[in-house]
Design a protein around this motif. Structure first.
Motif: not given
Ligand code: ASP
Ligand code: MG
Length: 427
Positions: A4-12, A225-233
């Motif tokens: 599993k790959i988790y991507k956390f962007g700048g906002a996270s 891959v999971t992209i973790w965002k500040d929105v619900d999907g």
């Protein structure tokens, strides 16, 4: 095996609380063999771009001010996470990264794109170093990987938009599966890479961290891959711009590529292909509500996927209109000359329209690239351009859906197909 790959962007990872939240999420999944791909914190990349611009304009004082801003921002996060008890080795490591950055900012004789990659990459190097330290503090065992040794550029001529060398990356990244120790969370940087000889840093283009996640997933044959965002999907529009957005529960890869291509910023356009090629599922999930269902992007097509229209706005567009000086048609030869120039300059057309004598296309404004394009084509073509425009795309268009958004704006170009309607809009 990393599955599993988790991507956390700048906002996270924009402040200490956000990093704590990341650690909570990772803590809950730490036994699942994950690789974290993390961006620079908050708006660090923009701040570094500003520092670089100031140094290059030979304004060392302004450059130092901008650099101090970056340092103060990270110090604030470090203090918030570790208070007085930051481990001395860690503090030294971070200070060392800032010194390297400062030295590289001063090398302003180098070409802009080159110096950009050598300096801006520190945003990600610093963020992942801080996060690794915090995960260790939370008793989550980690391994820090320098993405510049894994995400390898095809050559050392295209900085700021590196072309990845897939064979080399596969060779290097797949070895991680042999070396991987169960129970360790691997952490690496999004957006950055290196040349094969290890001498230079490269970047993949702004917002490129999603692409990094897809590169690792592809080369590791990961499951998802999971992209973790500040929105619900994945939403059908940007909630900052449109009221009443709805979440899209599922879309196929092909549709995700369309949306990203038109400017849906939630996924970097290059992300999908490496995932599609290996059948790797992409999830878009909220780091604020991690128990909510993610949007799933995979190879399945469902009729219901087309029932929700999507609205995509891309700002800061330049529309160029190109006409042959000798009045020849906009034929295949002329198109070839123009597109070759675009390819050379890495100008990506977001919308293209042709008529007998004219080719019009719009692209993300870039003054440098525009002037290079004009220089390349000047002898044979007349070029006109408009700046500061918006590209507005509606996927799964139904009549009248555009009206609210375009009200009061001038329409420079309108283009439609069975499923998509596009407008280039002025103020
Ligand atoms: N930090 C880089 C940027 O802001 C890459 C990314 O966040 O994906 O563009
Ligand atoms: Mg981002």
């Amino acid at each position: 095996m990393i599955q599993k790959i988790y991507k956390f962007g700048g906002a996270s990872v924009k402040d200490a609380d956000a990093v704590r939240n990341l650690a909570d999420i990772v803590g809950q999944h730490k036994d699942e063999d994950i690789l974290l791909v993390v961006s620079a914190m908050g708006k660090t990349t923009n701040m570094l771009e500003k520092a670089l611009a100031n140094f290059r304009e030979h304004d060392g004082n302004l450059g130092m001010d901008a650099l101090h801003e970056v340092i103060a921002y990270h110090d604030g996060i470090i203090n918030g996470l570790f208070g007085e008890d930051a481990n001395p080795g860690f503090a030294e490591n971070i200070a060392g990264l800032f010194i390297e950055l400062w030295e590289k900012l001063q090398k302003t004789d180098a070409p802009y794109d080159y110096q950009y990659d050598q300096t801006v990459c520190y945003g990600e190097l610093i963020s992942t170093s801080i996060i690794q330290e915090y995960l260790s503090k939370c008793d989550i065992p980690t391994r820090w990987l320098d993405a510049r040794k894994y995400v390898i550029a095809e050559d050392d001529t295209h900085f700021r938009a590196a072309n990845p060398d897939w064979d080399e990356m596969r060779l290097r990244i797949s070895k991680l599966n042999d070396e991987h120790i169960r129970g360790l969370v691997c952490i690496t940087q999004g957006f950055i890479g290196g040349t094969a000889d290890g001498k230079h840093s490269v970047t993949l283009g702004r917002e490129g961290s999603d692409f990094t996640a897809a590169i690792f997933a592809n080369c590791l044959d990961a499951e998802e891959v999971t992209i973790w965002k500040d929105v619900d999907g994945l939403l059908n529009a940007d909630p900052k711009r449109f009221a009443d957005t709805v979440k899209i529960p599922h879309i196929p890869y092909s549709e995700a590529i369309e949306l990203a291509f038109y400017g849906a910023t939630i996924i970097h356009p290059k992300t999908i292909k490496p995932l599609q090629n290996k059948g790797i599922t992409l999830k878009v999930q909220s780091f604020l509500n991690p128990d909510h269902e993610p949007t799933i992007i995979d190879g399945n097509h469902r009729k219901s996927d087309e029932s929700i229209p999507s609205f995509i706005v891309k700002d800061n567009q330049t529309l160029v209109s190109i006409t042959p000086r000798d009045y020849s048609f906009m034929n295949v030869h002329n198109l070839q000359v123009i597109f070759e120039a675009c390819d050379e300059l890495r100008i990506h057309a977001n919308m293209i329209q042709t008529s007998a004598l004219m080719l019009s296309f719009c692209f993300d404004s870039d003054a440098q690239r525009l002037s290079q394009l004009r220089n390349l084509l000047h002898n044979s073509f007349k070029i006109k351009y408009n700046e500061g425009l918006q590209l507005f795309t509606i996927r799964h268009y139904r009549e009248g859906l555009e009206l609210d958004f375009i009200a009061g704006k001038s329409i420079l170009v309108k283009q439609s197909s069975r499923s998509t309607m596009q407008f280039v809009l002025g103020a």
